[in-house]
Design a protein around this motif. Structure first.
Motif, mmCIF file in Angstrom:
data_model
loop_
_atom_site.group_PDB
_atom_site.id
_atom_site.type_symbol
_atom_site.label_atom_id
_atom_site.label_comp_id
_atom_site.label_asym_id
_atom_site.label_seq_id
_atom_site.Cartn_x
_atom_site.Cartn_y
_atom_site.Cartn_z
ATOM 1 N N VAL A 64 0.842 -1.205 0.000
ATOM 2 C CA VAL A 64 0.000 0.000 0.000
ATOM 3 C C VAL A 64 0.875 1.252 0.000
ATOM 4 C CG1 VAL A 64 -1.577 1.375 1.431
ATOM 5 C CG2 VAL A 64 -1.988 -1.072 1.136
ATOM 6 N N LEU A 65 0.480 2.226 -0.814
ATOM 7 C CA LEU A 65 1.109 3.552 -0.825
ATOM 8 C C LEU A 65 0.046 4.579 -0.471
ATOM 9 C CD1 LEU A 65 3.511 5.456 -1.470
ATOM 10 C CD2 LEU A 65 2.686 5.528 -3.830
ATOM 11 N N ILE A 66 0.324 5.398 0.531
ATOM 12 C CA ILE A 66 -0.615 6.433 0.972
ATOM 13 C C ILE A 66 -0.145 7.790 0.461
ATOM 14 C CG2 ILE A 66 -1.698 7.569 2.947
ATOM 15 C CD1 ILE A 66 -2.440 4.671 2.901
ATOM 16 N N TYR A 67 -1.080 8.563 -0.136
ATOM 17 C CA TYR A 67 -0.764 9.966 -0.439
ATOM 18 C C TYR A 67 -1.733 10.857 0.335
ATOM 19 C CZ TYR A 67 0.729 14.267 -2.355
ATOM 20 O OH TYR A 67 1.249 15.537 -2.439
ATOM 21 N N PRO A 68 -1.199 11.750 1.208
ATOM 22 C CA PRO A 68 -2.066 12.634 2.010
ATOM 23 C C PRO A 68 -2.585 13.807 1.180
ATOM 24 C CG PRO A 68 0.247 12.982 2.581
ATOM 25 C CD PRO A 68 0.224 11.899 1.553
ATOM 26 N N ILE A 69 -3.678 13.596 0.487
ATOM 27 C CA ILE A 69 -4.156 14.506 -0.555
ATOM 28 C C ILE A 69 -4.645 15.863 -0.032
ATOM 29 C CG2 ILE A 69 -6.528 13.608 -0.548
ATOM 30 C CD1 ILE A 69 -6.455 13.855 -3.649
ATOM 31 N N ALA A 70 -4.994 15.944 1.245
ATOM 32 C CA ALA A 70 -5.523 17.209 1.782
ATOM 33 C C ALA A 70 -4.439 18.086 2.407
ATOM 34 C CB ALA A 70 -6.613 16.925 2.805
ATOM 35 N N PHE A 71 -3.213 17.584 2.466
ATOM 36 C CA PHE A 71 -2.127 18.328 3.103
ATOM 37 C C PHE A 71 -1.049 18.714 2.102
ATOM 38 C CE2 PHE A 71 -3.613 15.529 6.649
ATOM 39 C CZ PHE A 71 -4.117 16.529 7.462
ATOM 40 N N ILE A 72 -0.469 19.887 2.289
ATOM 41 C CA ILE A 72 0.638 20.335 1.454
ATOM 42 C C ILE A 72 1.952 20.315 2.228
ATOM 43 C CG2 ILE A 72 1.613 22.383 0.312
ATOM 44 C CD1 ILE A 72 -1.126 22.971 -0.758
ATOM 45 N N VAL A 73 1.878 20.549 3.534
ATOM 46 C CA VAL A 73 3.068 20.547 4.394
ATOM 47 C C VAL A 73 2.900 19.445 5.436
ATOM 48 C CG1 VAL A 73 4.493 21.884 5.986
ATOM 49 C CG2 VAL A 73 3.392 23.030 4.050
ATOM 50 N N ASP A 74 3.943 18.653 5.630
ATOM 51 C CA ASP A 74 3.872 17.571 6.606
ATOM 52 C C ASP A 74 3.616 18.113 8.005
ATOM 53 O OD1 ASP A 74 4.252 14.949 5.352
ATOM 54 O OD2 ASP A 74 6.134 15.789 4.626
ATOM 55 N N ASN A 75 2.875 17.349 8.791
ATOM 56 C CA ASN A 75 2.424 17.774 10.118
ATOM 57 C C ASN A 75 2.219 16.540 10.984
ATOM 58 O OD1 ASN A 75 -0.511 16.884 9.671
ATOM 59 N ND2 ASN A 75 -0.111 18.191 7.905
ATOM 60 N N SER A 76 1.609 16.715 12.141
ATOM 61 C CA SER A 76 1.433 15.565 13.034
ATOM 62 C C SER A 76 0.512 14.508 12.425
ATOM 63 C CB SER A 76 0.894 16.018 14.392
ATOM 64 O OG SER A 76 -0.366 16.667 14.244
ATOM 65 N N GLU A 77 -0.428 14.914 11.579
ATOM 66 C CA GLU A 77 -1.321 13.947 10.944
ATOM 67 C C GLU A 77 -0.586 13.070 9.931
ATOM 68 O OE1 GLU A 77 -2.354 16.966 11.637
ATOM 69 O OE2 GLU A 77 -4.293 16.764 12.644
ATOM 70 N N THR A 78 0.438 13.605 9.294
ATOM 71 C CA THR A 78 1.201 12.785 8.337
ATOM 72 C C THR A 78 2.326 12.030 9.038
ATOM 73 O OG1 THR A 78 2.650 14.650 7.734
ATOM 74 C CG2 THR A 78 0.671 14.313 6.415
ATOM 75 N N ASP A 79 3.069 12.728 9.921
ATOM 76 C CA ASP A 79 4.242 12.109 10.529
ATOM 77 C C ASP A 79 3.901 11.161 11.673
ATOM 78 O OD1 ASP A 79 5.666 13.637 8.752
ATOM 79 O OD2 ASP A 79 7.180 14.245 10.206
ATOM 80 N N PHE A 80 2.828 11.426 12.402
ATOM 81 C CA PHE A 80 2.429 10.484 13.451
ATOM 82 C C PHE A 80 1.269 9.602 12.994
ATOM 83 C CE2 PHE A 80 -0.354 9.141 16.893
ATOM 84 C CZ PHE A 80 0.520 8.310 17.577
ATOM 85 N N GLU A 81 0.155 10.239 12.660
ATOM 86 C CA GLU A 81 -1.056 9.456 12.401
ATOM 87 C C GLU A 81 -0.882 8.499 11.218
ATOM 88 O OE1 GLU A 81 -5.879 10.160 12.007
ATOM 89 O OE2 GLU A 81 -4.530 11.858 11.891
ATOM 90 N N LEU A 82 -0.441 9.019 10.075
ATOM 91 C CA LEU A 82 -0.288 8.157 8.897
ATOM 92 C C LEU A 82 0.945 7.267 8.992
ATOM 93 C CD1 LEU A 82 -1.241 10.440 5.862
ATOM 94 C CD2 LEU A 82 -2.564 8.571 6.856
ATOM 95 N N SER A 83 2.074 7.861 9.383
ATOM 96 C CA SER A 83 3.340 7.128 9.302
ATOM 97 C C SER A 83 3.600 6.201 10.479
ATOM 98 C CB SER A 83 4.501 8.121 9.172
ATOM 99 O OG SER A 83 4.367 8.883 7.988
ATOM 100 N N ILE A 84 2.944 6.432 11.619
ATOM 101 C CA ILE A 84 3.162 5.576 12.792
ATOM 102 C C ILE A 84 1.888 4.823 13.166
ATOM 103 C CG2 ILE A 84 3.743 5.542 15.243
ATOM 104 C CD1 ILE A 84 5.600 7.937 14.736
ATOM 105 N N GLU A 85 0.803 5.573 13.428
ATOM 106 C CA GLU A 85 -0.425 4.954 13.937
ATOM 107 C C GLU A 85 -1.050 4.001 12.912
ATOM 108 O OE1 GLU A 85 -3.498 6.803 17.101
ATOM 109 O OE2 GLU A 85 -3.513 7.777 15.138
ATOM 110 N N TYR A 86 -1.263 4.483 11.695
ATOM 111 C CA TYR A 86 -1.855 3.618 10.668
ATOM 112 C C TYR A 86 -0.869 2.545 10.200
ATOM 113 C CZ TYR A 86 -6.130 6.411 10.281
ATOM 114 O OH TYR A 86 -7.325 7.030 10.544
#
Length: 311
Positions: free
Chosen positions: A255-277
């Protein structure tokens, strides 16, 4: 910032915490935002906000501890602002965050000191939502108090240069796309906000279609392409499908995830997507789980900003 400017470009975003005190500030400001908690009474909103902050602060801070005790949005946005100030000779570029410093009021003071009258607002949200774009734009306009000629950039998820930058990021993250299921992950919204007329879901769906078509035109074939929503909180109905449910389809797959609603990495990309999910993906049995980085200060995004703003 010492250069002479006759115009300003202000990047708008939600902000992110640099320490636990700022996390409390972020949560307090966010849940007191009438576009987030859509109750009519300011007093009731304030009471609810205090309850949510007190119940969530410690657990939320534990998440921040896993990504270095601060949101990456701050250094990355600062770098983007620096790059843009180098790019534009006579335009001063700023950032104004909605829930943590630097606030719109600070930017307004500096613009007044410099005697700048013409201001372009660029929300760092490619799709429009009342909870993001409207909230940030209104916040700046309230701080500005009619002191400037303000132009607000419209949603730009259809912009060709912007989408070319996104596609390049996707292509550069994996070597063999045909082995991966591409999931565009968008930040979720309560269904009632969409039902009240928020166009976010429509914009996200259109954006996924545009990007899917570009990939097809370029001959880039993923095993599958889908859209899901992350960050659901509480018992109410949110936009679906939820990302955790979507991931359940891909046991023994990549699986490859692209965070389509974000332009700058943040806690939702670095923690939620990259660690939690990622933990969820491992439990499911997904054999390879990757998350694309956001555009951040990518050179092609700089070019896209020029094209989007016409500056």
């Amino acid at each position: 910032m010492t250069k002479q400017c006759n115009k300003a470009l202000v990047l708008l975003n939600m902000g992110g915490a640099r320490n636990k005190d700022e996390l409390k500030m972020f949560l307090t400001n966010m849940f007191n935002d009438k576009n987030i908690l859509t109750v009519k009474s300011n007093l009731l909103r304030s009471i609810i906000a205090k309850f949510i902050v007190s119940s969530r602060l410690n657990s939320a801070w534990k998440n921040y501890e896993e990504i270095g005790n601060q949101s990456p949005i701050n250094p990355l946005t600062e770098k983007l602002v620096d790059r843009l100030n180098d790019e534009f000779e006579d335009i001063c570029v700023y950032q104004a965050m909605r829930y943590t410093p630097p606030f719109a009021s600070e930017v307004v003071k500096d613009l007044e000191l410099k005697g700048i009258k013409d201001v372009v607002l660029l929300p760092l949200y490619p799709q429009y939502s009342t909870t993001t774009t409207k909230s940030s734009v209104e916040d700046f306009q309230e701080a500005a108090k009619d002191k400037f000629n303000i132009e607000v950039i419209e949603p730009y998820y259809q912009n060709k240069v912007f989408n070319e930058a996104l596609i390049d990021t996707i292509k550069n993250t994996v070597e063999n796309p045909n082995e991966y299921n591409l999931i565009f992950s968008a930040h979720g919204l309560p269904q009632k906000i969409v039902d009240a007329g928020d166009p976010y879901e429509k914009h996200v769906n259109e954006h996924v279609k545009i990007l899917s078509d570009i990939l097809k035109e370029q001959g880039v074939e993923f095993k599958s392409i889908s859209l899901s929503y992350q960050s659901k909180v509480g018992p109410m109905k949110w936009l679906e499908p939820a990302l955790d449910k979507e991931l359940e389809k891909y046991k023994d797959q990549k699986v490859l995830i692209y965070p389509i609603a974000f332009i700058v990495d943040n806690s939702e990309t670095d923690f939620e997507l990259s660690i939690e999910y990622k933990e969820e993906a491992d439990k499911i049995g997904i054999v390879d789980y990757k998350v694309c980085k956001c555009l951040n200060y990518d050179e092609k995004f700089i070019k896209a900003i020029r094209d989007i703003t016409k500056l």
